[in-house]
Design a protein around this motif. Structure first.
Motif, short mmCIF file in Angstrom:
data_model
loop_
_atom_site.label_atom_id
_atom_site.label_comp_id
_atom_site.label_asym_id
_atom_site.label_seq_id
_atom_site.Cartn_x
_atom_site.Cartn_y
_atom_site.Cartn_z
N LEU A 1 38.16 42.90 43.43
CA LEU A 1 37.34 41.73 44.11
C LEU A 1 37.29 41.66 45.61
O LEU A 1 38.17 42.25 46.23
N CYS B 1 34.95 37.73 36.81
CA CYS B 1 36.22 38.18 37.37
C CYS B 1 37.00 37.23 38.18
O CYS B 1 38.02 37.25 38.32
N VAL B 2 36.13 36.24 38.79
CA VAL B 2 36.77 35.21 39.66
C VAL B 2 37.32 33.93 38.92
O VAL B 2 38.45 33.49 38.88
N ARG C 1 39.47 36.59 46.20
CA ARG C 1 40.84 36.94 45.80
C ARG C 1 41.62 35.60 45.55
O ARG C 1 42.13 35.41 44.37
#
Lengths: 132, 132
Positions: free
Chosen positions: B53, A76-77, B58
């Motif tokens: 997150l 996700c990052v 982020r």
């Protein structure tokens, strides 16, 4: 009857029109493929991106969107930027190894072939790290 | 007063709340950064991805989303998958060059250093093609 609907229309629980933008690229037997792009881009953005392309390029675009969406779901990052970063590192390693190997050639050449033992021991490790 | 709003809230023409999810990652002086992710993912999907997150990740996520969105804007069909494919090709080239260079070493070693001329002529071209 739900048969005949593409994965997108099945997922969105709607009728699949005969000119459905998703139908050719999101077959009903692969629901995860659509779920993945929907999760990251949203159905309307995917439809918009496909619609703005000529027909013969839409399949490739759907494939690359799916690939990027799957990477982003797994990480996700960093998404597929992680892969790009890893590949740059591999290239740097390969370049270093190439430079070393060339230095070995220069050494062997200048020593008239007497540097054989050093050669084989230093040129071994990189091949495995550049495999994918 | 519109000052103090982040690029996202400016773009979406809305009030920028004090806990705005976009504010830290989309400063008002770079409107194109938000426009780019909005065009590809949509504001709500970007917000969703950031929200899931922890705070310290982020910024990196926003950066990689921007990178992927810019690649997709420049190349609507392949996006940043094109870069991945090009990097794989570069690695293949570098591996080929490494194998050739090692074969040269073996040749020079076996010929007692007499293959010097061949060596320098074949080992030159790859370095430039693996640069970025």
């Amino acid at each position: 009857m739900i048969s005949g609907r593409c994965a997108a229309c099945k997922y969105l629980r709607r009728r699949c029109p005969s000119d459905c933008i998703f139908f050719p690229y999101f077959p009903p037997n692969n629901p995860e493929r659509f779920a993945s792009v929907h999760r990251i881009y949203g159905a309307s953005n995917v439809a918009k991106m496909l619609q703005q392309l000529p027909h013969h390029l839409r399949g490739e675009a759907a494939d690359t969107l799916c690939y990027e969406a799957e990477c982003r779901t797994r990480d996700c990052v960093y998404g597929c930027v992680k892969t790009i970063s890893q590949l740059h590192q591999e290239i740097n390693k390969a370049e270093c190894q190439l430079a070393k190997t060339r230095a070995e050639i220069a050494f062997i050449s200048s020593s008239g072939g007497q540097g054989r033992t050093t050669t084989t021991s230093t040129s071994s490790p990189i091949t495995s790290s550049t495999k994918f």
